[in-house]
Design a protein around this motif. Structure first.
Motif, PDB file in Angstrom:
ATOM      1  N   TRP A   1      34.439  77.535  12.295  1.00 48.44           N
ATOM      2  CA  TRP A   1      34.189  76.141  11.936  1.00 48.44           C
ATOM      3  C   TRP A   1      32.849  75.705  12.541  1.00 48.44           C
ATOM      4  CZ3 TRP A   1      36.616  72.918   8.659  1.00 48.44           C
ATOM      5  CH2 TRP A   1      37.897  73.272   8.232  1.00 48.44           C
ATOM      6  N   HIS A   2      32.007  75.079  11.693  1.00 54.10           N
ATOM      7  CA  HIS A   2      30.699  74.644  12.187  1.00 54.10           C
ATOM      8  C   HIS A   2      30.108  73.621  11.207  1.00 54.10           C
ATOM      9  CE1 HIS A   2      29.642  77.677   9.195  1.00 54.10           C
ATOM     10  NE2 HIS A   2      28.421  77.136   9.134  1.00 54.10           N
ATOM     11  N   HIS A   3      29.010  73.044  11.611  1.00 56.05           N
ATOM     12  CA  HIS A   3      28.247  72.195  10.687  1.00 56.05           C
ATOM     13  C   HIS A   3      26.758  72.371  10.977  1.00 56.05           C
ATOM     14  CE1 HIS A   3      28.256  69.404  14.194  1.00 56.05           C
ATOM     15  NE2 HIS A   3      27.099  69.000  13.685  1.00 56.05           N
ATOM     16  N   HIS A   4      25.929  71.902  10.043  1.00 53.60           N
ATOM     17  CA  HIS A   4      24.479  71.957  10.201  1.00 53.60           C
ATOM     18  C   HIS A   4      23.958  70.526  10.281  1.00 53.60           C
ATOM     19  CE1 HIS A   4      24.519  76.264   9.272  1.00 53.60           C
ATOM     20  NE2 HIS A   4      25.415  75.942   8.343  1.00 53.60           N
ATOM     21  N   LYS A   5      23.202  70.259  11.294  1.00 52.98           N
ATOM     22  CA  LYS A   5      22.794  68.884  11.562  1.00 52.98           C
ATOM     23  C   LYS A   5      21.904  68.311  10.464  1.00 52.98           C
ATOM     24  CE  LYS A   5      20.824  65.959  15.208  1.00 52.98           C
ATOM     25  NZ  LYS A   5      20.234  65.936  16.573  1.00 52.98           N
ATOM     26  N   VAL A   6      20.966  69.092   9.948  1.00 51.43           N
ATOM     27  CA  VAL A   6      20.013  68.543   8.975  1.00 51.43           C
ATOM     28  C   VAL A   6      19.936  69.353   7.680  1.00 51.43           C
ATOM     29  CG1 VAL A   6      18.575  67.463  10.729  1.00 51.43           C
ATOM     30  CG2 VAL A   6      18.076  69.800  10.019  1.00 51.43           C
ATOM     31  N   GLU A   7      20.537  70.551   7.637  1.00 50.22           N
ATOM     32  CA  GLU A   7      20.360  71.427   6.476  1.00 50.22           C
ATOM     33  C   GLU A   7      21.563  71.386   5.533  1.00 50.22           C
ATOM     34  OE1 GLU A   7      18.477  73.587  10.098  1.00 50.22           O
ATOM     35  OE2 GLU A   7      20.464  72.764   9.622  1.00 50.22           O
TER      36      GLU A   7
ATOM     37  N   ILE B   1      28.004  73.222  -2.944  1.00 47.06           N
ATOM     38  CA  ILE B   1      27.000  72.722  -2.004  1.00 47.06           C
ATOM     39  C   ILE B   1      27.714  72.058  -0.843  1.00 47.06           C
ATOM     40  CG2 ILE B   1      25.120  71.077  -1.675  1.00 47.06           C
ATOM     41  CD1 ILE B   1      24.396  71.518  -4.630  1.00 47.06           C
ATOM     42  N   VAL B   2      27.329  72.442   0.351  1.00 48.73           N
ATOM     43  CA  VAL B   2      27.880  71.830   1.559  1.00 48.73           C
ATOM     44  C   VAL B   2      26.798  70.946   2.172  1.00 48.73           C
ATOM     45  CG1 VAL B   2      28.874  72.226   3.828  1.00 48.73           C
ATOM     46  CG2 VAL B   2      29.368  73.826   1.958  1.00 48.73           C
ATOM     47  N   PRO B   3      26.969  69.627   2.158  1.00 44.51           N
ATOM     48  CA  PRO B   3      25.953  68.733   2.717  1.00 44.51           C
ATOM     49  C   PRO B   3      25.840  68.892   4.235  1.00 44.51           C
ATOM     50  CG  PRO B   3      27.480  67.544   1.269  1.00 44.51           C
ATOM     51  CD  PRO B   3      28.094  68.876   1.559  1.00 44.51           C
ATOM     52  N   HIS B   4      24.664  68.541   4.752  1.00 47.46           N
ATOM     53  CA  HIS B   4      24.481  68.618   6.202  1.00 47.46           C
ATOM     54  C   HIS B   4      25.427  67.627   6.895  1.00 47.46           C
ATOM     55  CE1 HIS B   4      21.785  65.295   5.018  1.00 47.46           C
ATOM     56  NE2 HIS B   4      22.002  64.805   6.223  1.00 47.46           N
ATOM     57  N   GLY B   5      25.830  67.989   8.082  1.00 48.51           N
ATOM     58  CA  GLY B   5      26.728  67.144   8.865  1.00 48.51           C
ATOM     59  C   GLY B   5      28.201  67.327   8.544  1.00 48.51           C
ATOM     60  N   VAL B   6      28.525  68.070   7.467  1.00 47.90           N
ATOM     61  CA  VAL B   6      29.917  68.253   7.064  1.00 47.90           C
ATOM     62  C   VAL B   6      30.457  69.537   7.691  1.00 47.90           C
ATOM     63  CG1 VAL B   6      31.483  68.664   5.143  1.00 47.90           C
ATOM     64  CG2 VAL B   6      29.624  66.987   4.908  1.00 47.90           C
TER      65      VAL B   6
END
Length: 351
Positions: free
Chosen positions: A272-278, A307-312
């Motif tokens: 489980w993770h997310h990308h802050k801006v990408e 598509i996985v939006p940033h922050g999700v």
């Protein structure tokens, strides 16, 4: 934009009789800038020729050959009635500017003294530069049409001197019939150049004297001197995925601006993770992918993407064995996002 190639439907300063047929060839070859002279064909055919150029999506040019004032006035009026995009040549600027006023026609007169037929540029480099500077200062003058290769002066020095002295675009005309001369024109700082007779007569260095081959060869050389040739070819996903076996280790397959095309093989569940801006795009090439979100699970099958939006926050899961995925994401994207563990890959390989 790069150096502009203008194909002139002319020979010996006259529009050729079979201009319409050559125009069809030029448009089919993808030529975007096409011109003709104000002599050689009846007015009505010139008007139809211009309409065909513009209907084909190209910019039209009319180059004035007439040097006496009255003939040039008639040519300028014809340019307005014909509706060309750009009027090249001529020396009677004071007489032409009022005619073009209020129209959208761009005007590129000849600097220097023009004599004879075919036209020749006379005078020293200093005299031609002085003329260019004066024309450059005139409101309504969009650029200059320099008969560089019809001058007896040092042509390379003349082109460089004129381009350095003015801040408006300069188009070079004359016998520009080789890649070497095109490169010289580019280095001078010119905006474009014309070729007519060399291509129509099959004299441009190419595999064939046929006009289509001539034009394509010129375009290739122009793209080369403009650094607009692509070294890249197609990549086969099947072969690319077959080139590696490790899972959860993305490989860089291509770069688009600041984006990267990555190929990765997934097996089992990720972290489980997310990308802050990408933002990330996951395209499933082979297999089945489940993208787990905190509120739901999404199944992505072969030929589909998500598509996985940033922050999700998300967690990819490969279903039914190994899943082959193409990723499109910014080059700054770390595969584990905000998480650092044994699956984090900082230095990606190129394939």
């Amino acid at each position: 934009m790069g150096l502009r190639f203008i194909f002139m439907l002319t020979r010996n300063d006259k529009t050729v009789e079979d201009a319409e047929q050559h125009l069809i060839t030029a448009l089919a070859a993808g030529v975007h800038h096409i011109g003709f002279k104000d002599v050689g064909l009846p007015f009505e055919r010139l008007k139809q020729l211009n309409e065909a150029i513009k209907a084909g999506g190209a910019t039209s040019y009319l180059e004035v050959v007439s040097l006496d004032k009255e003939s040039e006035i008639a040519s300028a009026k014809a340019a307005v009635e014909i509706g060309v995009d750009i009027l090249l040549g001529g020396t009677n600027v004071d007489a032409v500017l009022p005619i073009l006023s209020g129209t959208e026609i761009q005007y590129y007169p000849f600097p220097g003294k023009i004599e004879g037929h075919p036209s020749a540029l006379t005078g020293s480099i200093d005299e031609i530069v002085a003329s260019a500077v004066e024309l450059n200062s005139r409101e309504g003058v969009s650029g200059l049409d320099l008969l560089a290769y019809r001058s007896t002066e040092n042509v390379t020095g003349l082109m460089a001197a004129v381009c350095a002295a003015v801040d408006k675009p300069v188009i070079m005309a004359g016998s520009i019939g080789s890649r070497e001369r095109i490169e010289i024109v580019r280095r001078s700082g010119a905006a474009g150049f014309t070729i007519g007779t060399a291509a129509l007569d099959g004299d441009y260095p190419a595999d064939s004297p046929e006009l289509e081959t001539q034009l394509r060869s010129i375009q290739k050389d122009v793209a080369g001197v403009n650094n607009h040739l692509s070294p890249l070819g197609p990549k086969n996903l099947e072969q690319s995925f077959a080139g590696f076996s490790e899972t959860w280790s993305p490989k860089i397959a291509g770069t688009i601006n600041n984006m990267q095309v990555k190929l990765v093989k997934l097996e089992g569940e990720f972290v489980w993770h997310h990308h802050k801006v990408e933002d990330e795009l996951f395209f499933v090439h082979k297999g089945k992918l489940m993208m787990r979100f905190r509120d739901r699970d999404e199944i992505i099958k072969e030929g589909e993407f998500i598509i996985v939006p940033h922050g999700v926050e998300h967690c990819p899961v490969a279903l039914d064995g190994v899943c082959e995925v193409l990723l499109l994401e910014p080059s700054s994207t770390l595969n584990t996002g905000n998480v650092r563990d044994e699956r984090t890959v900082s230095d990606l390989e190129y394939i």
